[in-house]
Scaffold this motif. Structure first.
Motif, short mmCIF file in Angstrom:
data_model
loop_
_atom_site.label_atom_id
_atom_site.label_comp_id
_atom_site.label_asym_id
_atom_site.label_seq_id
_atom_site.Cartn_x
_atom_site.Cartn_y
_atom_site.Cartn_z
N ARG A 57 0.85 -1.20 0.00
CA ARG A 57 0.00 0.00 0.00
C ARG A 57 0.88 1.25 0.00
N ILE A 58 0.58 2.19 -0.89
CA ILE A 58 1.35 3.43 -0.95
C ILE A 58 1.08 4.26 0.30
N ALA A 67 11.33 11.92 -12.43
CA ALA A 67 11.52 10.79 -11.51
C ALA A 67 10.62 11.01 -10.30
N SER A 68 10.19 9.92 -9.73
CA SER A 68 9.32 10.00 -8.54
C SER A 68 9.69 8.89 -7.58
N PHE A 69 9.35 9.11 -6.30
CA PHE A 69 9.56 8.10 -5.27
C PHE A 69 8.22 7.77 -4.62
N LEU A 70 7.98 6.50 -4.46
CA LEU A 70 6.86 6.03 -3.66
C LEU A 70 7.41 5.24 -2.50
N GLU A 71 6.69 5.23 -1.40
CA GLU A 71 7.02 4.30 -0.31
C GLU A 71 5.80 3.43 -0.09
N ILE A 105 -2.02 8.11 -2.14
CA ILE A 105 -1.68 7.42 -0.89
C ILE A 105 -2.86 6.53 -0.51
N GLY A 106 -2.56 5.29 -0.20
CA GLY A 106 -3.60 4.32 0.14
C GLY A 106 -3.82 3.29 -0.95
N ASP A 107 -3.45 3.62 -2.20
CA ASP A 107 -3.61 2.66 -3.29
C ASP A 107 -2.68 1.46 -3.08
N ILE A 108 -3.12 0.29 -3.51
CA ILE A 108 -2.30 -0.92 -3.43
C ILE A 108 -1.74 -1.20 -4.82
N ILE A 109 -0.41 -1.35 -4.90
CA ILE A 109 0.24 -1.54 -6.20
C ILE A 109 1.14 -2.77 -6.19
N TRP A 110 1.45 -3.21 -7.40
CA TRP A 110 2.37 -4.34 -7.65
C TRP A 110 3.53 -3.79 -8.45
N VAL A 111 4.76 -4.12 -8.02
CA VAL A 111 5.96 -3.54 -8.63
C VAL A 111 6.95 -4.63 -8.99
N LYS A 112 7.44 -4.57 -10.23
CA LYS A 112 8.49 -5.47 -10.69
C LYS A 112 9.71 -4.62 -11.03
N GLY A 113 10.88 -5.01 -10.50
CA GLY A 113 12.07 -4.21 -10.76
C GLY A 113 13.31 -4.86 -10.18
N TYR A 114 14.32 -4.02 -9.91
CA TYR A 114 15.57 -4.55 -9.33
C TYR A 114 16.03 -3.63 -8.21
N ASN A 131 1.69 -2.04 -11.57
CA ASN A 131 0.27 -2.26 -11.80
C ASN A 131 -0.51 -1.80 -10.56
N LEU A 132 -1.62 -1.14 -10.83
CA LEU A 132 -2.55 -0.77 -9.75
C LEU A 132 -3.42 -1.99 -9.45
N LEU A 133 -3.47 -2.39 -8.18
CA LEU A 133 -4.26 -3.56 -7.79
C LEU A 133 -5.57 -3.17 -7.11
N SER A 134 -5.57 -2.03 -6.41
CA SER A 134 -6.80 -1.61 -5.73
C SER A 134 -6.73 -0.11 -5.47
N LYS A 135 -7.71 0.61 -6.00
CA LYS A 135 -7.77 2.05 -5.80
C LYS A 135 -8.42 2.37 -4.46
N CYS A 136 -7.75 3.18 -3.66
CA CYS A 136 -8.28 3.61 -2.36
C CYS A 136 -9.10 4.88 -2.56
N LEU A 137 -10.34 4.85 -2.14
CA LEU A 137 -11.25 5.98 -2.37
C LEU A 137 -11.38 6.91 -1.17
#
Length: 490
Positions: A57-58, A67-71, A105-114, A131-137
């Protein structure tokens, strides 16, 4: 104004949801999204350029042009995600529109990387695919801590926290840890008992007769059987029937229901561990209880490790004398009633001797008993399911374990004389007023089971919710229940 701002933010998120659908990004996809790492594994086993797939969850977003950063937060902790426009150069709209403008913030995402480390040496995932898996409203509480350790905008309103436990678990890690500890302790208890050849069993929640304890039940109706049923207030009588049937060591994590008050140590729905052992008595169970709790302490609780190393034992009447100054052991009902008024114990004129003694102990003694203490040898009037004491007239072979002013466990040498048990049930009904006695029926099948012969035995009921409170240093039962009962809001 604040509620209005929250409403506006929610409307904005719904607009983003519509925009996602317009650009053919499903905000709630149904495919499988496998992951191979979590935040803890990444930090403990960091290897530069290692390929990882994570999800979470973001909780923070920092937009920095190209460039951007998410946690994100997963079940183990936090991991930083680095997003560069270079990895999405064939899909610039995806970066500028989706990643920069439609994620919240609150969205659930899937991340592939290194994996790599930033210039500030922070371990991060260099995102190749998101990929966005679930949008937080809804807007999540944005908890901030300054350099001095002061917390702002925390999700700390207790009523909101208990009503919206899902949000509490998202933003308050210490609360999540309480529940993880609860789950681990219950698992530990189950393994501890199973290794010692106890059998875990299941008994009915819907009961034709509410037995095994004195409490006001919840009442329901079975349409097919055309009968009134009760949510169980106790599973005790059913477990004893199993002892009659030859199962010598049984236990159950029992969800019980009592239609009574709510306070810091009581919830209408609660969990009890009921345990019964044939051919043992309450002296044996006292030793078992101390060893059992010390085992839990050694595995789970630094808070009470020094505190629970030794158990005291005093009798019921000794406790009353210590905390009130009166020796009530040989007094009749009239004399006890007079002392209740003298020491300001709230009583009802219809109360009999056992009820008066119970009120004195509850109001004047229990909350003052802090160190782990076995209160033993209760008056027979207060113990309708316990054997008469083998050495002391008028008393029963029963104890309660009190810790921090709260009853943690209740145990007897179990009464197995069917004639005596029937007499006690009849006497018990007479002790209570009409309103209460309407729901107090004699379980005749239990009496018949005793007539077939129940082996001498001992039993105990542990308040699991209260145990968890003790081992996680909580003072309110609502803090250890995922979904405590709350007043309905319309």
């Amino acid at each position: 104004m604040r509620n209005l701002r929250i409403y506006d933010q929610n409307l904005l998120r719904i607009k983003k949801l519509k925009k996602l659908n317009q650009i053919n990004i499903n905000p709630y996809p149904s495919e499988e999204y496998p992951i191979n790492s979590n935040s803890k594994q990444i930090i403990n086993n960091y290897k530069n350029n290692k390929n990882v797939i994570v999800a979470g969850r973001i909780i923070r977003i920092r937009i920095m042009g190209k460039a951007s950063f998410l946690e994100i937060k997963d079940k183990e902790g936090f991991i930083q995600i680095y997003i560069s426009i270079n990895n999405f150069y064939t899909e610039k709209n995806i970066y500028h529109l989706f990643l920069k403008k439609l994620l919240d913030i609150g969205d659930i995402i899937w991340v592939k990387g290194y994996l790599f480390k930033t210039k500030k040496h922070k371990i991060s995932v260099y995102a190749k695919k998101i990929n966005l898996l679930s949008k937080c409203l809804h807007t999540l509480p944005n908890v901030k801590t300054d350099k001095s350790g002061n917390t702002f905008d925390s999700f700390s309103n207790n009523e909101k926290r208990h009503r919206m436990k899902y949000v509490d678990l998202i933003v308050n890690d210490e609360i999540k840890n309480v529940f993880l500890t609860r789950i681990k302790i219950i698992s530990f208890i189950r393994n501890y008992l199973n290794k010692r050849n106890y059998l875990e069993v299941e008994t009915p929640i819907l009961q034709a007769i509410p037995g095994g304890a004195i409490a006001r039940p919840f009442i329901t109706y079975h349409n097919t059987l055309k009968s009134t049923f009760y949510l169980r207030i106790s599973n005790e009588l059913y477990l004893k029937k199993l002892l009659v049937g030859g199962l010598e060591k049984v236990y159950e994590f029992s969800r019980n229901f009592r239609n009574e008050g709510i306070d810091k140590t009581h919830n209408p729905e609660f969990t009890i561990l009921e345990l019964y052992v044939a051919y043992k008595d309450y002296y044996w169970m006292m030793k078992f209880t101390s060893k059992f709790l010390q085992k839990i302490v050694l595995n789970f609780s630094k808070v009470v490790k020094h505190f629970i190393s030794q158990f005291k034992q005093i009798t019921f009447f000794e406790a009353i004398k210590i905390y009130t100054g009166f020796d009530l052991s040989n007094l009749i009902e009239k004399e006890i009633r007079k002392i209740c008024k003298e020491i300001n114990v709230k009583i009802d004129n219809k109360m009999k001797k056992g009820q008066l003694l119970d009120q004195i102990f509850s109001q004047k003694c229990e909350k003052q008993i802090i160190k782990p203490t076995f209160i033993s040898d209760f008056p027979i009037e207060m113990s309708p399911l316990a054997k008469k004491h083998r050495f002391k007239n008028g008393l029963s072979e029963r104890y309660e374990l009190i810790i921090h002013g709260v009853e943690i466990a209740n145990s007897y040498s179990e009464l197995n004389d069917p004639i005596d048990q029937l007499k006690r049930f009849k006497r018990q009904i007479k002790l209570y007023n009409k309103l209460e006695s309407e729901n107090m029926l004699i379980d005749k099948d239990f009496i018949i089971s005793l007539e077939y012969g129940m082996p001498p035995c001992t039993g105990i009921g542990f308040g699991i919710d209260r145990l968890i409170m003790l081992f996680t240093n909580q003072i309110n039962i609502q803090e250890v229940l995922f979904f405590p009962q709350m007043r309905l809001k319309y």
